[in-house]
Design an enzyme around this catalytic site. Structure first.
Site, PDB file in Angstrom:
ATOM      1  N   HIS A  58       0.827  -1.308  -0.028  1.00 18.25           N
ATOM      2  CA  HIS A  58      -0.100   0.028  -0.032  1.00 18.25           C
ATOM      3  C   HIS A  58       0.989   1.190   0.070  1.00 18.25           C
ATOM      4  CE1 HIS A  58      -3.156  -2.862   0.661  1.00 18.25           C
ATOM      5  NE2 HIS A  58      -2.788  -3.247   1.923  1.00 18.25           N
ATOM      6  N   HIS A 220      -7.173  -4.441  -0.738  1.00 18.48           N
ATOM      7  CA  HIS A 220      -6.652  -5.733  -0.986  1.00 18.48           C
ATOM      8  C   HIS A 220      -7.402  -6.273  -2.245  1.00 18.48           C
ATOM      9  CE1 HIS A 220      -6.105  -5.077   3.376  1.00 18.48           C
ATOM     10  NE2 HIS A 220      -4.875  -5.386   3.139  1.00 18.48           N
TER      11      HIS A 220
END
Length: 334
Positions: A58, A220
């Site tokens: 991320h 995700h």
């Protein structure tokens, strides 16, 4: 799968090593237990320490936000996987200067459980720890990874404002209160145009047709609210911002920070098209666009997509947003 990697199993290790080498003026890396990224001058005497972390993939969240005015340490786990309690405990110890430590935790089951365990271990060693759970995603109530709403791009704003409060010398109770206030007033929602590929998996995390869009995607690759046919950008922005505005709800004369966040594979030109429409909608509603931020800050590897985040602010929160920050990925005023 085409990626600039050597060994999929070493992607996080080598990425963290490269980050540390590139930003040695800002951070240092503790490697036992592995992968704790710490502010170079930590612990800062008399200051509340801020620790966050989560699965890698991320970036720049979270290591990119370690530095003056934001986080004191970040704990990167394996790709899309929570770090274990040991490195979280080590990060907590590294930044403790006697004023206590705040854990900022995205609402994913593994993160919550492992940060809770680390906080208990820190308490046993005499370190006062408080935790704030971030759950800003309005798309779904529960997902594959969570009980309750997911923590997404709003996490960055929680870290920024709580970090500013800690930097000015606020107590642990007050820093935690500000973090919880920001979380209560920030809302996000995103979409995906194309999936990402996790290196060790070697194949896309989900499938989308060339003419399909996933609305309400998680960071995700978790499913969202709906899979629809591709539409013009303005219509897609409306599909994201309208649920956000209705959720708090945001009202006429509210002041907001608008964050348009790329998911890793979206050109800046497209992010500005999204921002343009989002700003139009705010103006139509009589909502004051107090501050703007556009870029890829909370990503999902190379996923093509975007998220929109709105934070309702008052004078104090706006001052904390404007306060100086100097990290690898965010810097102004210093």
């Amino acid at each position: 799968m085409k990626k600039l990697i050597n060994d999929p199993a070493k992607t996080v290790d080598e990425g963290v090593a490269g980050f540390a080498a590139a930003h040695s003026d800002l951070v240092r890396v503790v490697i036992d237990p592995p992968f704790v990224v710490v502010r170079a001058d930590a612990p800062v005497a008399g200051k509340v320490g801020l620790v966050s972390g989560g699965g890698s993939g991320h970036e720049p969240l979270h290591a990119g936000f370690v530095g003056h005015g934001m986080l004191d340490a970040a704990v990167p786990g394996a790709m899309f996987t929570s770090p274990t309690p040991d490195p979280i405990l080590e990060a907590t110890k590294q930044v403790d200067a006697g004023a206590g430590v705040l854990h900022i935790v995205k609402n994913y089951t593994g993160d919550v459980l492992n940060f809770e365990t680390a906080a208990d271990l820190a308490l046993a060693e005499g370190i006062e720890v408080q935790s704030v759970i971030v759950d800003d995603d309005v798309a779904v109530k529960d997902s594959l990874y969570t009980a309750g709403r997911r923590g997404v791009a709003g996490t960055m704003l929680v870290e920024k404002l709580a970090g500013a409060a800690a930097e000015r010398g606020d107590s642990l109770d007050r820093v935690a209160e500000i973090a919880r206030t920001v979380n209560s007033q920030v809302r996000s929602m995103g979409l995906a145009l194309a999936p990402c590929t996790v290196p060790h998996a070697g194949e896309p995390s989900f499938e989308l047709g060339e003419d399909e869009v996933e609305i309400g995607i998680g960071i995700h690759g978790e499913p969202g609210r709906a899979r629809i046919a591709l539409e013009p950008a303005d219509r897609l922005v409306d599909r994201l911002i309208e649920p956000i505005l209705e959720d708090l709800p945001f009202a006429k004369d509210d002041r907001v920070v608008l964050l348009v966040n790329g998911m890793g594979g979206t050109p800046m030109s497209e992010l500005y098209i999204v921002f343009r429409r989002a700003a139009e909608v705010l103006a139509e509603r009589g909502i004051d666009l107090a501050r703007s931020l556009v870029g890829s800050y909370v990503t999902s590897l190379e996923m093509q997509g975007v998220s929109i985040t709105l934070l309702k602010v008052d004078d104090e929160l706006l001052d904390l947003y404007d306060a100086p920050v100097h990290t690898a990925a965010l810097r102004w005023g210093r």
